[in-house]
Design a protein around this motif. Structure first.
Motif: not given
Length: 385
Positions: A82-88, A90-109
């Motif tokens: 969020x911080x990196x995109x804001x520095x560029x 990017x609108x707050x609404x767009x950042x929030x939409x990306x985070x919502x679409x990307x969903x919960x954080x999971x991990x893999x190899x």
């Protein structure tokens, strides 16, 4: 959001194999845009978590993470993106939409040798520009702005810039069918600054529009560009403050530079880590001094704030020709003007010859704005226009 980690990072996070998700299905857009590769690297003998987006190869740095940081890594990753995109811009609404679409954080190899190689390249780019890593903060604000504008190559495909690809992909979050359209992704707050060289009896100023998230290093590069200075001398910014001691924003932390600073009289900060928005939201005026010998003092005044969808500095207008470099300060400048104005003066011809490489060149507004596109990466005076 899938975070595909190297083994060293998984070990550091304490994530077991049984807790990992499958990396399959994140090789192609749009899933690739919702996934990041991550590694823990040593940069200048300090640990850093480097995140690289699978699709755009845009990189983000979490610097010198503590044990506590590893325990809240999900929150930290979201905040870093969020911080990196804001520095560029990017609108707050767009950042929030990306985070919502990307969903919960999971991990893999990690996915493949190819992706690991690309991530290693991102680490090398960060190492190359490591002076922009601020030891005082975890989430780095300025390194991504620079590395995001390093061209990326992949096989026979044409090269691309991570930030451009990032904005095109983000535009899909708004439902744009043509993801070449990026205007709706950005909402930039621009500062209209008037930069005046303080010379009694002379009117010499430039007016520029500058993104509020630019740093004072960027502003230095802009000033050098619009006045066609040579960037051959030391410089500093000073902010006068009534409520506490004045702030001096210096060019670097070189021991020779720091040796002459008065830490009792000033708060000292480094220009590449101080954002314009940190200062101009409170103080409407800043003084910039270039060349401590000739002492060219510029007063920078915030005139107004405007909105834009272009993340770049723009030269608007200006009046007056700046003094030549190394002319000898205000007194030397007045002597220079007197000799130049007198065709019969015995030094007239020699002074004209000397000034050819020292005075400001007549550069078109279009050319100046073309040069301003490069100020994010730096400024180097060129004799070739």
């Amino acid at each position: 959001m899938l975070i595909q980690c190297t083994k060293s990072l998984l070990d550091q996070l304490g994530i077991k194999n049984s807790e990992l998700y499958s990396p399959e299905g994140h090789e192609q857009f749009p899933n690739s845009f919702m996934a990041w590769h991550a590694n823990i690297a040593t940069i200048d003998r300090k640990k850093a978590i480097v995140l690289m987006n699978n699709e755009t190869r845009y990189s983000i740095v979490i610097y010198r993470p503590s044990k506590k940081d590893y325990s809240k890594i999900n929150e930290l990753i979201r905040e870093a993106i969020s911080t990196a995109l804001r520095m560029e811009g990017v609108r707050k609404e767009v950042i929030e939409a990306y985070m919502e679409t990307a969903g919960e954080i999971t991990f893999s190899k990690t996915a493949s040798r190819s992706m690991v190689a690309k991530m290693n390249n991102a680490v090398r780019e960060i190492e190359f520009m490591q002076e922009y890593l601020d030891e005082k903060i975890r989430i780095q604000r300025y390194i991504s702005i620079i590395t995001g504008r390093f061209i990326q190559l992949s096989g026979n495909d044409p090269g691309f810039y991570p930030i451009e690809k990032m904005l095109k992909c983000l535009s899909l979050i708004l439902g744009q069918e043509d993801h070449e359209i990026v205007e709706d992704v950005l909402e930039i707050e621009l500062y209209q600054l008037k930069i005046n060289i303080n010379l009694k009896g002379h009117e010499i100023w430039r007016r520029v529009l500058v993104p509020s998230t630019y740093s004072f290093r960027h502003l230095h590069n802009i000033i050098q560009t619009v006045f066609d200075w040579h960037n051959a001398h030391l410089h500093e910014f000073v902010v006068e403050r009534e409520d506490r001691k004045d702030l001096k924003i210096v060019m670097d932390d070189d021991p020779e530079t720091m040796e002459y600073l008065d830490f009792d009289a000033f708060e000292i900060r480094q220009e590449r880590f101080v954002g314009l928005e940190e200062i101009f939201t409170t103080y409407g005026e800043v003084v910039y001094e270039y060349d401590f010998g000739d002492s060219w003092e510029h007063t920078i005044t915030l005139e107004k704030v405007v909105k834009s969808n272009e993340f770049r500095a723009t030269f608007v207008e200006g009046i007056g020709e700046r003094p030549p470099e190394d002319v000898g300060g205000e007194g030397g400048y007045e002597e220079y003007l007197r000799i130049i104005a007198d065709a019969n003066h015995p030094e007239h011809e020699d002074m004209n010859t000397w000034a050819d490489n020292q005075k400001e060149r007549n550069i078109s507004q279009e050319k100046i704005n073309h040069r301003l596109k490069q100020v994010i990466k730096g400024y180097h005076y060129s004799y070739f226009l």
